[in-house]
Design a protein around this motif. Structure first.
Motif, PDB file in Angstrom:
ATOM      1  N   HIS A 165      46.959  41.759  42.493  1.00 32.78           N
ATOM      2  CA  HIS A 165      46.331  42.403  43.352  1.00 32.78           C
ATOM      3  C   HIS A 165      45.585  41.412  44.549  1.00 32.78           C
ATOM      4  CE1 HIS A 165      46.833  46.573  42.280  1.00 32.78           C
ATOM      5  NE2 HIS A 165      46.163  46.366  40.996  1.00 32.78           N
ATOM      6  N   VAL A 169      39.886  45.003  42.132  1.00 34.36           N
ATOM      7  CA  VAL A 169      40.681  45.922  41.348  1.00 34.36           C
ATOM      8  C   VAL A 169      39.511  46.861  40.855  1.00 34.36           C
ATOM      9  CG1 VAL A 169      41.948  46.446  38.883  1.00 34.36           C
ATOM     10  CG2 VAL A 169      42.094  44.251  40.397  1.00 34.36           C
ATOM     11  N   SER A 183      46.793  49.752  37.105  1.00 35.88           N
ATOM     12  CA  SER A 183      45.525  49.218  37.744  1.00 35.88           C
ATOM     13  C   SER A 183      45.564  49.870  39.175  1.00 35.88           C
ATOM     14  CB  SER A 183      45.608  47.769  37.840  1.00 35.88           C
ATOM     15  OG  SER A 183      46.848  47.220  38.632  1.00 35.88           O
ATOM     16  N   SER A 185      43.431  49.415  43.120  1.00 42.02           N
ATOM     17  CA  SER A 185      42.964  48.360  43.741  1.00 42.02           C
ATOM     18  C   SER A 185      42.582  48.783  45.154  1.00 42.02           C
ATOM     19  CB  SER A 185      43.809  47.186  43.791  1.00 42.02           C
ATOM     20  OG  SER A 185      43.073  45.980  44.869  1.00 42.02           O
TER      21      SER A 185
END
Length: 379
Positions: A165, A169, A183, A185
């Motif tokens: 990322h 995050v 995840s 972001s």
């Protein structure tokens, strides 16, 4: 059976419908100005067609409470963080509480004796997201330093670092097999990774703002995401395709959760509202307006019947999911609440909260009545 009373104005007729199968009477009025009607003649009407073209006022019934609380008290405070609490999560077995803070630390708490189990030091900026594997053995942490770290909960050792990322995050979820990590972001993307190898499975793109929160349906077919573009998006996790767009909030979406039975999606907004959506139809069911400031976190009860929310108005509220009625409001000592977690143990709930204005984690004991708990347990 249909009875009528002709009005002298020849424009308004009162009807009383009597049900032959139930002891119910509904009295209402409707205009007959477009009907050629002579009150001195017999008038036959198809009742189904008639009712199809009028609106009967909804009968308002009092909402029945489903949460009978004997007491709720602030039972404990967990002190160790030196800055604001950003995130709280309980392990699946409810034995470990994990907390993340602006002080860069992750702390694992033994919830049996409410003492520190491990201090996990490794991030160099605020910790925004935490997630346990289903077997309780590992926990992932992430935040403003862009790193995702995997820790062993039995030893406190760091076992993996994941990157990719380009901005903070904000949320993490493990799949049920514990092998894939999802995840979300501020770089407007959602990434699905095999965390052991670091291999990227897919990246979901489409939002026009920070992705603040994600939730995974129980069958793991659908991922729901909420962002600063004020929308909620639904994704097919097998293909990565966007399959729905839920629009209704007028400001940032701070959190999204899915009920354990997969029927409902709840979203928390910076507009001060909570919205409940039907996941299968993608339609809004309720808007909950009782918070006086933006709503930060949501949590469903295991039986799908109640929704807990925390807000910048310094309260935790508990709502009926099916009716949208508020059951209880609990005050919080601090500026506002960023995170909540709940340990459900029979008739006693431990409601755990943290946020700004207090570096402590507050633990509230909420005790339901034994009779209500026994009735709920029997289904």
């Amino acid at each position: 059976m249909l009875h009528s009373a002709y009005s002298s104005l020849q424009a308004l007729t009162l009807f009383r419908i009597e049900s032959e199968s139930k002891n119910v009477q509904v009295i209402f009025a409707c205009s007959l100005s477009s009907v050629d009607y002579n009150p001195n003649e017999n008038w036959n009407i198809n009742i189904k067609e008639f009712l199809r073209n009028i609106q009967i006022p909804e009968v308002q019934r009092p909402v029945q409470t489903i949460l009978t609380v004997e007491s709720y008290v602030l039972s404990d405070s967990l002190s160790a963080h030196t800055n604001d609490i950003k995130v709280l999560t309980l392990s699946p077995n409810q034995q470990i509480l994990a907390s993340g803070s602006d002080d860069t630390q992750v702390i694992l708490w033994d919830m049996v004796n409410q003492q520190i189990k491990f201090l996990l030091n490794g991030h160099n900026n605020s910790v925004n997201a935490l997630a346990f594997t289903p077997n309780n053995r590992y926990i992932a942490s992430a935040g403003d330093d862009l790193y995702i770290k995997i820790w062993n909960t039995e030893t406190g050792a760091e076992v993996e670092i994941l990157t990719g990322h380009t901005q903070s995050v904000n949320d993490l979820i493990f799949t049920s097999d514990g092998e894939r990590l999802i995840s979300a972001s501020a770089d407007a993307t959602i990434r699905v990774l095999n965390w052991r190898s670091g291999e990227e499975v897919m990246t979901l793109s489409g939002h026009e703002g920070f992705v603040n929160a994600i939730a995974l349906s129980p069958d793991e077919r659908t991922l729901v995401s909420g962002t600063t573009d004020n929308t909620i998006r639904l994704w097919d996790l097998s293909t990565g395709e966007e399959i729905g767009l839920l629009v209704g909030h007028t400001s940032f979406v701070n959190d999204v959760v899915i009920s354990p039975d997969g029927q409902w999606v709840a979203s928390a907004g910076a507009d001060g509202t909570i919205k409940i959506w039907n996941l299968s139809t993608q339609r809004e069911v309720h808007t909950l307006n009782n918070h006086e400031s933006y709503v930060n976190a949501l949590l469903f009860s295991p039986d799908n019947r109640l929704l807990l929310s925390s807000s910048a108005d310094q309260t935790i509220k508990i709502w009926q999911v099916r009716t949208g009625a508020m059951e209880l409001s609990i005050p919080w000592v601090g500026t506002f609440i960023d995170a909540i977690a709940v340990k459900f143990e029979g008739p006693t709930w431990q409601i755990i909260a943290g946020g700004k204005g207090s570096h402590d984690i507050q633990v509230w004991q909420l005790r339901r009545s034994n009779s209500q708990y026994e009735n709920d347990s029997r289904g």
